[in-house]
Structure formats: C-alpha cells, structure tokens
Design a protein around this motif. Structure first.
Motif, PDB file in Angstrom:
ATOM      1  N   LEU A 192      -4.417   9.986 -13.055  1.00 35.12           N
ATOM      2  CA  LEU A 192      -4.964   8.500 -13.083  1.00 35.12           C
ATOM      3  C   LEU A 192      -5.906   7.813 -11.381  1.00 35.12           C
ATOM      4  O   LEU A 192      -5.485   8.004 -11.031  1.00 35.12           O
ATOM      5  CB  LEU A 192      -4.634   7.491 -13.786  1.00 35.12           C
ATOM      6  CG  LEU A 192      -4.129   7.446 -15.316  1.00 35.12           C
ATOM      7  CD1 LEU A 192      -3.841   6.835 -16.177  1.00 35.12           C
ATOM      8  CD2 LEU A 192      -5.184   7.785 -16.544  1.00 35.12           C
ATOM      9  N   VAL A 193      -7.667   8.042 -11.458  1.00 31.38           N
ATOM     10  CA  VAL A 193      -8.474   7.669 -10.899  1.00 31.38           C
ATOM     11  C   VAL A 193      -8.983   6.421 -11.288  1.00 31.38           C
ATOM     12  O   VAL A 193      -9.685   6.214 -12.579  1.00 31.38           O
ATOM     13  CB  VAL A 193      -9.456   8.614 -10.501  1.00 31.38           C
ATOM     14  CG1 VAL A 193     -10.285   7.780  -9.498  1.00 31.38           C
ATOM     15  CG2 VAL A 193      -8.678   9.763 -10.009  1.00 31.38           C
ATOM     16  N   CYS A 194      -8.472   5.103 -11.177  1.00 33.63           N
ATOM     17  CA  CYS A 194      -9.299   4.231 -11.026  1.00 33.63           C
ATOM     18  C   CYS A 194     -10.173   3.149 -10.142  1.00 33.63           C
ATOM     19  O   CYS A 194     -10.263   3.194  -8.502  1.00 33.63           O
ATOM     20  CB  CYS A 194      -8.295   2.716 -11.146  1.00 33.63           C
ATOM     21  SG  CYS A 194      -9.262   1.140 -11.834  1.00 33.63           S
ATOM     22  N   LEU A 195     -11.739   3.904 -11.101  1.00 36.97           N
ATOM     23  CA  LEU A 195     -12.790   2.898 -10.248  1.00 36.97           C
ATOM     24  C   LEU A 195     -13.612   2.385 -11.131  1.00 36.97           C
ATOM     25  O   LEU A 195     -15.161   2.463 -10.954  1.00 36.97           O
ATOM     26  CB  LEU A 195     -14.334   4.145  -9.906  1.00 36.97           C
ATOM     27  CG  LEU A 195     -13.393   4.990  -8.825  1.00 36.97           C
ATOM     28  CD1 LEU A 195     -14.239   6.626  -8.875  1.00 36.97           C
ATOM     29  CD2 LEU A 195     -13.530   5.023  -7.363  1.00 36.97           C
ATOM     30  N   LEU A 196     -13.078   1.456 -12.095  1.00 36.13           N
ATOM     31  CA  LEU A 196     -13.287   0.169 -12.494  1.00 36.13           C
ATOM     32  C   LEU A 196     -14.357  -0.697 -11.862  1.00 36.13           C
ATOM     33  O   LEU A 196     -13.454  -1.286 -10.639  1.00 36.13           O
ATOM     34  CB  LEU A 196     -12.444  -0.118 -13.727  1.00 36.13           C
ATOM     35  CG  LEU A 196     -11.983   0.346 -14.698  1.00 36.13           C
ATOM     36  CD1 LEU A 196     -10.231  -0.141 -14.843  1.00 36.13           C
ATOM     37  CD2 LEU A 196     -12.706   0.395 -15.950  1.00 36.13           C
ATOM     38  N   ALA A 224     -10.470   0.866  -6.698  1.00 26.81           N
ATOM     39  CA  ALA A 224     -11.521  -0.306  -6.989  1.00 26.81           C
ATOM     40  C   ALA A 224     -10.982  -1.158  -6.784  1.00 26.81           C
ATOM     41  O   ALA A 224     -11.463  -2.040  -5.754  1.00 26.81           O
ATOM     42  CB  ALA A 224     -11.302   0.074  -8.674  1.00 26.81           C
ATOM     43  N   ARG A 225     -10.039  -2.235  -6.846  1.00 25.62           N
ATOM     44  CA  ARG A 225      -9.502  -3.684  -6.401  1.00 25.62           C
ATOM     45  C   ARG A 225      -8.004  -3.581  -7.106  1.00 25.62           C
ATOM     46  O   ARG A 225      -8.241  -3.421  -7.703  1.00 25.62           O
ATOM     47  CB  ARG A 225     -10.476  -4.752  -6.753  1.00 25.62           C
ATOM     48  CG  ARG A 225     -11.972  -4.944  -7.209  1.00 25.62           C
ATOM     49  CD  ARG A 225     -12.196  -5.551  -6.116  1.00 25.62           C
ATOM     50  NE  ARG A 225     -13.180  -5.872  -5.693  1.00 25.62           N
ATOM     51  CZ  ARG A 225     -14.631  -5.057  -4.590  1.00 25.62           C
ATOM     52  NH1 ARG A 225     -13.870  -3.363  -4.508  1.00 25.62           N
ATOM     53  NH2 ARG A 225     -15.368  -5.360  -4.699  1.00 25.62           N
ATOM     54  N   GLY A 226      -7.704  -4.231  -6.286  1.00 27.22           N
ATOM     55  CA  GLY A 226      -6.078  -4.476  -6.532  1.00 27.22           C
ATOM     56  C   GLY A 226      -6.150  -5.439  -7.550  1.00 27.22           C
ATOM     57  O   GLY A 226      -4.341  -5.065  -7.860  1.00 27.22           O
ATOM     58  N   GLY A 227      -6.751  -6.057  -8.101  1.00 25.99           N
ATOM     59  CA  GLY A 227      -6.526  -6.880  -9.553  1.00 25.99           C
ATOM     60  C   GLY A 227      -5.855  -5.957 -10.557  1.00 25.99           C
ATOM     61  O   GLY A 227      -6.018  -6.548 -11.625  1.00 25.99           O
ATOM     62  N   ALA A 247      -2.429   6.938  -4.124  1.00 25.13           N
ATOM     63  CA  ALA A 247      -2.755   6.545  -2.769  1.00 25.13           C
ATOM     64  C   ALA A 247      -3.723   5.451  -3.091  1.00 25.13           C
ATOM     65  O   ALA A 247      -4.653   5.180  -4.668  1.00 25.13           O
ATOM     66  CB  ALA A 247      -4.437   8.357  -3.203  1.00 25.13           C
ATOM     67  N   LEU A 248      -3.624   4.412  -2.794  1.00 30.23           N
ATOM     68  CA  LEU A 248      -3.744   3.120  -3.195  1.00 30.23           C
ATOM     69  C   LEU A 248      -4.858   2.561  -1.334  1.00 30.23           C
ATOM     70  O   LEU A 248      -4.431   2.770   0.024  1.00 30.23           O
ATOM     71  CB  LEU A 248      -3.027   2.273  -3.085  1.00 30.23           C
ATOM     72  CG  LEU A 248      -1.680   2.717  -4.072  1.00 30.23           C
ATOM     73  CD1 LEU A 248      -0.559   2.525  -4.608  1.00 30.23           C
ATOM     74  CD2 LEU A 248      -2.296   2.844  -5.796  1.00 30.23           C
ATOM     75  N   ASP A 249      -5.675   2.490  -1.782  1.00 27.56           N
ATOM     76  CA  ASP A 249      -6.520   1.949  -0.832  1.00 27.56           C
ATOM     77  C   ASP A 249      -7.185   0.005  -1.436  1.00 27.56           C
ATOM     78  O   ASP A 249      -7.385  -0.634  -0.033  1.00 27.56           O
ATOM     79  CB  ASP A 249      -8.391   2.430  -1.180  1.00 27.56           C
ATOM     80  CG  ASP A 249      -8.692   2.048   0.074  1.00 27.56           C
ATOM     81  OD1 ASP A 249      -8.808   1.741   0.805  1.00 27.56           O
ATOM     82  OD2 ASP A 249     -10.224   1.352  -0.510  1.00 27.56           O
ATOM     83  N   VAL A 250      -6.783  -0.312  -1.948  1.00 28.42           N
ATOM     84  CA  VAL A 250      -6.901  -1.967  -2.659  1.00 28.42           C
ATOM     85  C   VAL A 250      -6.013  -2.806  -2.833  1.00 28.42           C
ATOM     86  O   VAL A 250      -4.450  -1.703  -3.894  1.00 28.42           O
ATOM     87  CB  VAL A 250      -8.041  -1.519  -4.083  1.00 28.42           C
ATOM     88  CG1 VAL A 250      -9.565  -1.592  -2.864  1.00 28.42           C
ATOM     89  CG2 VAL A 250      -7.184  -1.066  -4.465  1.00 28.42           C
ATOM     90  N   PHE A 251      -5.434  -3.602  -2.883  1.00 33.56           N
ATOM     91  CA  PHE A 251      -4.094  -4.390  -3.070  1.00 33.56           C
ATOM     92  C   PHE A 251      -4.662  -5.804  -3.712  1.00 33.56           C
ATOM     93  O   PHE A 251      -6.089  -6.214  -3.116  1.00 33.56           O
ATOM     94  CB  PHE A 251      -3.119  -4.539  -1.972  1.00 33.56           C
ATOM     95  CG  PHE A 251      -3.062  -3.152  -1.579  1.00 33.56           C
ATOM     96  CD1 PHE A 251      -2.162  -2.320  -2.456  1.00 33.56           C
ATOM     97  CD2 PHE A 251      -3.557  -2.724  -0.555  1.00 33.56           C
ATOM     98  CE1 PHE A 251      -1.704  -1.319  -1.701  1.00 33.56           C
ATOM     99  CE2 PHE A 251      -3.417  -1.303  -0.273  1.00 33.56           C
ATOM    100  CZ  PHE A 251      -2.197  -0.264  -1.465  1.00 33.56           C
TER     101      PHE A 251
END
Length: 310
Positions: A192-196, A224-227, A247-251
């Motif tokens: 799953l890739v989140c770009l919302l 996308a966003r940590g939220g 793989a996490l870029d946002v928190f």
C-alpha cells in the motif's frame, strides 16, 4: 507592494534569489522582517508559518503554499477570510515523489532488507527471484502525485490499483472508492502506497482495520502526511509480522520524538519528511505567476478548494 517569504531558515535566501530571478522587480521580505504590514500583498509560506500572523496584513491578495499539501493551512484559525490560496504542483516536486515511491517499492520488491541482513551476517544465500507481475500495489490517492507514481510503477510491470474518496478512472488501473472500495483494494494489495491529501476524511485512514485487510507479509509506504497513520496500529502490524516492512517519510508529530519506536524498528525505513523537497528554481515561476495573477485580479493556478480540503 511587497511579497512576504516565510519558510525554513536555511532555504530562505535560495527562495528569495529564485523569485527575483523570475521577476527582479519584486520586493521580497524575509519573515520576520516584514516592514510596513500594509505593503504586503502576497505571502509565500510553508508549514511553520502562523496563519494568525497573516490576518494582520490588510492588503493581502494571495497566499501561496510552498508544496502540494495544504493541510497546515487548515489549522485554526486558518488563512484570512476571502484571501485566495494556491498550492504548488511542480514537475520536479512530482518527480521527486515518484522517485521516492519507486526507490522503496523496488527496495522491498527486490528483497533489499533481507540481503542487507545477510550481508551483515556474512551469509551467501540466493533468495527466490521476485515476480514483478505478481506484486500487486494499491495506491491511496490518484491526484497529481499518485497518478504520476502509478504510471511509473506500471511502466516497470507492476499491476497497480488506485483508491480515491470519490469515483475516478485512470487508463490501465483498476480503481476503487469509498470505504468499501478501500477495504476491497487493501485485501488484494501486496503493498500500500499512501499519497493522499490529509483531510478530516482521510485522517487515520491507515489503521488496524485497513492493515488487517491486507495480505499477510505486505508492505506500507507513506510519504503523504503523518496524520494518515495510526502509529500504534502500524507498529503492532510490524511487530506481529502481518506487515513485513514499512517505508515512512512522514509522522505526527514532526520532528519525530527521540523516544519513538519508529526510529529503531528493524522493519522500518525512515526519512525525515524528505521524500520530495520543493526546489526553488523549479517552483519560482509558478509562484511569481500567481502573484502577477492576483495583482491583475485573474484566476490563480492550482487554487485550493477549501470545501474539498486540497
């Protein structure tokens, strides 16, 4: 009339130079050195800027957010009423996000964490070859960023499905929408890739229910966003083995606190909200164009729809 610029301190001068390279006549002022607030007609800002501060400027005509996401603008009290807001949809910003998605999809698909572990243990062992056509990817969000990443993944031979809040179509992509569609897509996703965009409707969308609907041994990518994530649910899925990696870029919050379990989790690839950083020289022409449009009373490029949340 002047332009207020407010962003990270170490990039402020680069942004000023990029704006002046497009229009040398601009009077660019670096926050907090505002000068006469009555002279500020445009504000070019990023996430840390206080929206209440902008309400002090009586002649403000436009706000430009220095990125694709605009959730920071919705924090109380929000931008000044009646002042239009534009966001950035920049080719290099989009490309950078697609690069991050490809990097991490391929990292997991080609078993890089497993091979790095073997290297650390000095183990010479060939793993079974992965089959690209069998690795089904679920893309959360089919906007500018999600659509570009989807096309790049499909070009490599990955089957990609896409989910959005409202019905959408995209050539070669099986699409889903709504809550039922979300669970149906997750059940068939290996990644799953989140770009919302982050809106009240998408906050916390990556939770135990969604992750539990995925195939065991799947992967999560969120830039996308940590939220969007319920952090405890993501960690629980990693600890149980239901998720093989993330793989996490946002928190949330950012910067990530030093005591967060994400820092040291062996299954997490972590970056500091750096998946795609706006490049001033690339984005400046669009920013200046919107300043000129606001002065002339013309429609803005990439105007934010506050009813939709992006």
């Amino acid at each position: 009339m002047a332009v207020l610029l407010s962003t990270k301190a170490h990039t402020m001068q680069d942004w000023k130079a990029a704006l002046l390279a497009v229009d040398p006549a601009l009077d660019v002022r670096l926050f907090p050195d505002v000068g006469d607030i009555a002279e500020i007609e445009a504000a070019v800002v990023w996430t840390a800027h206080d929206m209440m501060e902008l309400r002090r400027y009586p002649n403000l005509r436009v706000i430009v957010s220095m990125g694709a996401g605009v959730d920071h603008l919705f924090r109380p009290p929000g931008p000044p009423p009646g002042v239009p807001v534009a966001r950035l949809l920049d080719m290099r910003l989009t490309q950078g996000m697609t690069e991050w998605v490809l990097l991490n999809v391929l990292r997991f698909h080609r078993q890089d964490p497993e091979y790095r572990d073997q290297q650390a243990r000095k183990v010479w062992h060939e793993l079974p070859a992965p089959e690209t056509s069998a690795r089904r990817i679920g893309m959360l969000g089919l906007g500018e960023l999600g659509a570009d990443a989807t096309r790049a993944l499909m070009a490599l031979g990955f089957p990609v499905m896409g989910w959005s809040r409202r019905p959408k179509t995209m050539a070669g992509v099986e699409t889903f929408h709504g809550q039922d569609g979300l669970m149906a897509m997750a059940a068939r996703s290996d990644m799953l890739v989140c770009l919302l965009p982050l809106t009240p409707e998408t906050r916390g969308v990556i939770d135990a229910r969604l992750l539990g609907a995925m195939k065991p041994g799947g992967y999560l990518l969120n830039s996308a966003r940590g939220g969007h994530m319920v952090g405890a649910d993501v960690l629980a899925a990693l600890d149980s083995g239901h998720l093989a990696g993330a793989a996490l870029d946002v928190f949330e919050p950012e910067p990530l606190p030093a005591d967060s379990a994400f820092w040291t989790h062996p299954k997490v690839i972590l970056t500091p909200h750096a998946a795609s950083i706006t490049i001033p020289s690339s984005a400046a022409p669009q920013v200046v164009e919107n300043i000129h449009r606001a002065r002339a009373g013309q429609a803005l490029i990439n105007l934010v729809d506050f009813s939709a949340g992006y």
